[in-house]
Design an enzyme around this catalytic site. Structure first.
Site, PDB file in Angstrom:
ATOM      1  N   TYR A 142       0.824  -1.204   0.000  1.00 54.83           N
ATOM      2  CA  TYR A 142       0.000   0.000   0.000  1.00 54.83           C
ATOM      3  C   TYR A 142       0.864   1.262   0.000  1.00 54.83           C
ATOM      4  CZ  TYR A 142      -3.874  -3.083   1.461  1.00 54.83           C
ATOM      5  OH  TYR A 142      -4.826  -4.071   1.536  1.00 54.83           O
ATOM      6  N   LYS A 195       5.463 -13.966   1.469  1.00 55.51           N
ATOM      7  CA  LYS A 195       5.330 -14.829   0.285  1.00 55.51           C
ATOM      8  C   LYS A 195       6.655 -14.751  -0.470  1.00 55.51           C
ATOM      9  CE  LYS A 195       2.967 -17.562  -2.464  1.00 55.51           C
ATOM     10  NZ  LYS A 195       2.688 -18.961  -2.068  1.00 55.51           N
ATOM     11  N   ASP A 228      -0.144 -18.198   2.264  1.00 54.12           N
ATOM     12  CA  ASP A 228      -1.178 -19.177   1.956  1.00 54.12           C
ATOM     13  C   ASP A 228      -1.247 -20.256   3.033  1.00 54.12           C
ATOM     14  OD1 ASP A 228       1.365 -19.743   1.042  1.00 54.12           O
ATOM     15  OD2 ASP A 228       0.726 -20.715  -0.807  1.00 54.12           O
ATOM     16  N   ASP A 252      -3.662  -7.254   6.338  1.00 53.53           N
ATOM     17  CA  ASP A 252      -5.022  -6.759   6.124  1.00 53.53           C
ATOM     18  C   ASP A 252      -5.966  -7.930   5.866  1.00 53.53           C
ATOM     19  OD1 ASP A 252      -7.177  -5.082   5.681  1.00 53.53           O
ATOM     20  OD2 ASP A 252      -6.451  -4.302   3.774  1.00 53.53           O
ATOM     21  N   ASP A 256      -8.800  -9.821   8.681  1.00 50.04           N
ATOM     22  CA  ASP A 256     -10.218  -9.991   8.367  1.00 50.04           C
ATOM     23  C   ASP A 256     -10.638 -11.451   8.497  1.00 50.04           C
ATOM     24  OD1 ASP A 256     -10.383  -7.300   7.878  1.00 50.04           O
ATOM     25  OD2 ASP A 256     -11.110  -7.476   5.822  1.00 50.04           O
TER      26      ASP A 256
END
Length: 360
Positions: A142, A195, A228, A252, A256
């Site tokens: 971001y 990742k 993952d 983020d 959630d």
């Protein structure tokens, strides 16, 4: 005579249900102050920024808005986003402008499993689960680096580049923050999420910094997990989690997921911290503006009230923060729940129960 502790807070309800949940949080904090016999006080100033403000002015916030906010002890934020304004305009125009402008680089998102709230995770029925996601909040995916070009080529010819930016400074400070937080918890463990098998530059740098910082915390257990695999671990082995630290995008998404496993995004609190306190920090629920239920009085205020508890902790008011958290647990245990967690209570009902339970 006890010393009076007084705080100036900028309230920014924003869009949709933001005004409803910010109002609920303000009521709870004001009730807490009223019961303090004059030893605690809050002065509020509300700012009208958001999508309605954009419709009138073409801006999500006044040009001098950030400068005006610098004088406050904290910012209490509701939500941003409305169907009439593109999401990237509303997000970058208000929330991200404040987070980046005030270098609120540590985003803390606890995952609490509350009594009386049914989790879709069967393991939650028999296992004590509680962890916190620490999100790098200033750079990464971001960072806002990139652009769009070649639109003159016509349809199908435009190119968009979005770059994720990782700095050694940014990685180290959030990773150290996570380790320091882990030392305050019953299980001293930090799980780093990347990742780096596919993103071989920025996230390999993250991995290297994590390994180096971990050497300074020999008392803290560590693990490095691909995002993952961590998504699966949230569901299959959540009892192994304590502090999860990840980049802006990965944290983020994972936070959630954690909130959904706890029962609802409406329960999730967060703190956007400038740990050096050079700028005010901002406290907000994780849920969005929820246009579909805005104005109906049925939104869940727990996330916003939990964010207010995080604000109290930031002020050093640990006892008061604990009272608010106990009120949240008691209210949920009593079955005073909004529709998103299987109940029939209104926002007002939950707020009133929270205030009543502050006395316990």
């Amino acid at each position: 005579m006890a010393q009076t502790r007084h705080f100036r807070i900028a309230a920014i309800p924003g869009d949709g249900v933001g005004s409803e949940v910010v109002d609920a949080g303000r009521q709870v904090l004001d009730a807490l102050a009223s019961a303090s016999h004059g030893t605690l006080g809050f002065t509020w100033q509300e700012f009208p920024w958001g999508s309605d403000f954009y419709a009138r002015t073409g801006k999500m916030i006044d040009d001098d808005g950030p400068e005006r906010l610098r004088e406050f002890d904290a910012l209490y934020f509701g939500a941003v986003g409305w169907p009439t304004v593109p999401d990237h305009v509303s997000l970058w125009g208000l929330r991200l402008r404040l987070c980046q402008g005030f270098d609120q680089w540590a985003n803390v998102r606890p995952v609490h499993f509350l009594p009386g709230v049914t989790s879709p995770l069967r393991k939650a029925d028999t296992t004590e689960l509680d962890w916190v996601v620490v999100r790098e909040n200033s750079e990464g995916e971001y960072g806002g680096f990139g652009g769009r070009n070649f639109s003159a080529r016509g349809r199908g010819g435009e190119v968009a580049v979005q770059s994720a930016v990782f700095t050694e400074t940014g990685c180290e400070r959030i990773i150290r923050f996570a380790f320091d937080l882990a030392r305050t918890r019953s299980r001293r463990k930090v799980s780093s999420v990347t990742k780096s098998n596919a993103q071989q530059y920025g996230m390999v740098l993250w991995d290297e910094v994590f390994e180096r910082v971990a050497a300074d915390y020999p008392d803290v257990e560590t693990e490095s997990v691909l995002v993952d695999a961590m998504s699966a671990k949230f569901v299959l082995r959540p009892e192994e989690l304590s502090v999860v630290v990840a980049s802006n995008l990965n944290a983020d998404i994972l936070s959630d997921l954690g909130s959904a496993l706890a029962g609802s995004l409406g329960l999730a609190a967060s703190a956007n911290l400038n740990p050096e306190r050079r700028y005010p920090s901002m406290f907000e629920p994780v849920h969005g503006s929820a246009p579909d239920i805005a104005g109906r009085g049925v939104c869940n205020p727990i996330g916003a009230v939990g964010s207010a508890a995080l604000m109290l902790e930031h002020f050093g008011l640990d006892e008061e923060a604990a009272r608010v958290q106990r009120a949240i647990r008691a209210t949920c245990a009593q079955g005073v729940l909004t529709a998103d967690v299987g109940g029939g209570a209104s926002t007002k009902d939950v707020t009133s129960a929270l205030i009543d339970n502050l006395a316990d």
